[in-house]
Design an enzyme around this catalytic site. Structure first.
Site, PDB file in Angstrom:
ATOM      1  N   GLY A  12       0.627  -1.208   0.118  1.00 32.94           N
ATOM      2  CA  GLY A  12      -0.046   0.222  -0.074  1.00 32.94           C
ATOM      3  C   GLY A  12       0.932   1.241   0.057  1.00 32.94           C
ATOM      4  O   GLY A  12       0.212   2.499   0.249  1.00 32.94           O
ATOM      5  N   SER A  13       2.039   1.103  -0.456  1.00 29.94           N
ATOM      6  CA  SER A  13       2.682   2.509  -0.397  1.00 29.94           C
ATOM      7  C   SER A  13       2.489   3.380  -1.609  1.00 29.94           C
ATOM      8  O   SER A  13       2.303   4.642  -1.280  1.00 29.94           O
ATOM      9  CB  SER A  13       4.350   2.268  -0.545  1.00 29.94           C
ATOM     10  OG  SER A  13       4.677   1.835  -1.961  1.00 29.94           O
ATOM     11  N   ASN A  92      -4.068   1.596 -13.511  1.00 29.78           N
ATOM     12  CA  ASN A  92      -3.266   0.808 -12.816  1.00 29.78           C
ATOM     13  C   ASN A  92      -1.830   1.529 -12.926  1.00 29.78           C
ATOM     14  O   ASN A  92      -1.414   2.204 -13.859  1.00 29.78           O
ATOM     15  CB  ASN A  92      -3.197  -0.602 -13.331  1.00 29.78           C
ATOM     16  CG  ASN A  92      -2.225  -1.606 -12.722  1.00 29.78           C
ATOM     17  OD1 ASN A  92      -2.206  -1.610 -11.395  1.00 29.78           O
ATOM     18  ND2 ASN A  92      -1.654  -2.351 -13.283  1.00 29.78           N
ATOM     19  N   HIS A  94       2.335   0.297 -13.192  1.00 25.81           N
ATOM     20  CA  HIS A  94       3.247  -0.933 -13.179  1.00 25.81           C
ATOM     21  C   HIS A  94       4.651  -0.426 -13.329  1.00 25.81           C
ATOM     22  O   HIS A  94       4.917   0.251 -13.688  1.00 25.81           O
ATOM     23  CB  HIS A  94       2.949  -1.732 -14.628  1.00 25.81           C
ATOM     24  CG  HIS A  94       3.838  -2.846 -15.026  1.00 25.81           C
ATOM     25  ND1 HIS A  94       3.338  -4.023 -14.535  1.00 25.81           N
ATOM     26  CD2 HIS A  94       4.913  -3.054 -15.711  1.00 25.81           C
ATOM     27  CE1 HIS A  94       4.258  -4.932 -14.711  1.00 25.81           C
ATOM     28  NE2 HIS A  94       5.109  -4.335 -15.554  1.00 25.81           N
TER      29      HIS A  94
HETATM   30  C1  GRF Z   1       4.052  -1.533  -7.304  1.00 24.13           C
HETATM   31  O1  GRF Z   1       5.272  -1.787  -7.524  1.00 24.13           O
HETATM   32  C2  GRF Z   1       3.086  -1.247  -8.349  1.00 24.13           C
HETATM   33  O2  GRF Z   1       3.770  -0.894  -9.589  1.00 24.13           O
HETATM   34  C3  GRF Z   1       2.799  -2.670  -8.396  1.00 24.13           C
HETATM   35  O3  GRF Z   1       2.568  -3.509  -7.275  1.00 24.13           O
HETATM   36  C4  GRF Z   1       3.363  -2.698  -6.384  1.00 24.13           C
HETATM   37  C5  GRF Z   1       2.649  -2.403  -5.222  1.00 24.13           C
HETATM   38  O4  GRF Z   1       3.254  -1.581  -4.424  1.00 24.13           O
HETATM   39  N1  GRF Z   1       1.327  -2.762  -9.647  1.00 24.13           N
HETATM   40  P1  GRF Z   1       2.510  -1.038  -3.144  1.00 24.13           P
HETATM   41  O5  GRF Z   1       1.579  -1.993  -2.505  1.00 24.13           O
HETATM   42  O6  GRF Z   1       1.871   0.349  -3.551  1.00 24.13           O
HETATM   43  O7  GRF Z   1       3.571  -0.512  -2.118  1.00 24.13           O
END
Ligand code: GRF
Length: 184
Positions: A12-13, A92, A94
């Protein structure tokens, strides 16, 4: 008041970066996770954001019942069925420069491929994994002596920089203002 749903299954960062960016703006967040133990739900609690555990099978009904302006995936580890992706505008992020390095472990894929530059991509979600229309990208150079952990850190910083700004531009129809890619 704009309503954003953020769906995540893990850390969830990105969710936290988004919520903090919009702190003084007229936006109401709902955090949704398909995993009851996901740390994103804990972050939501700490940030004072409405949060719900919504099992994967119930996600369509939940989204239908609520009128969100944007549905945002942030580490949501499920593939959404066509009934969902065709009914809503879903975004989304990525951790690569799509179309390169789709799927899991994209950061490691880029690192192991020894490319000079990787980055992050914000895109619309369609039925194919990591293949929807690209909205914005920033580049992250891979320096020679960099470890994969250092690259991960840079990629996540770039995500936290790019994602809220793209959402702001989509929500309000304003131009996307981002720094030169090399500075991320
Ligand atoms: C991120 O690297 C995002 O690009 C990918 O999943 C990861 C999620 O990280 N889809 P966080 O949960 O937001 O820390």
């Amino acid at each position: 008041m704009k309503k954003i749903a953020v769906l995540g299954s893990g850390n969830g960062s990105n969710f936290e970066a988004i919520v903090k960016y919009f702190k003084y703006k007229d936006v109401c967040f709902t955090c949704i996770s398909d995993k009851i133990q996901a740390y994103i739900l804990e972050r939501a609690k700490i940030l004072g954001v409405e949060r719900h555990f919504v099992p994967y099978d119930e996600t369509f009904n939940y989204l239908k019942k609520n009128d969100f302006d944007l549905i945002v995936l942030a580490g949501y580890m499920r593939i959404l069925p066509s009934e969902i992706v065709n009914s809503f505008k879903i975004i989304n992020i990525h951790p690569s420069l799509l179309p390169e390095f789709k799927g899991m472990s994209a950061i490691e894929q880029a690192y192991n491929a020894k490319v000079k530059t990787t980055g992050v991509t914000v895109h619309y979600v369609n039925e194919e994994v990591d293949a929807g229309e690209i909205i914005a990208q920033v580049q992250v150079p891979i320096e020679k002596a960099m470890t994969v952990e250092q690259l991960e850190e840079k990629i996540h910083s770039a995500e936290h920089y790019l994602y809220p700004r793209v959402l702001e531009s989509l929500l309000y129809g304003t131009p996307l203002k981002i720094k030169e890619p090399q500075t991320c």
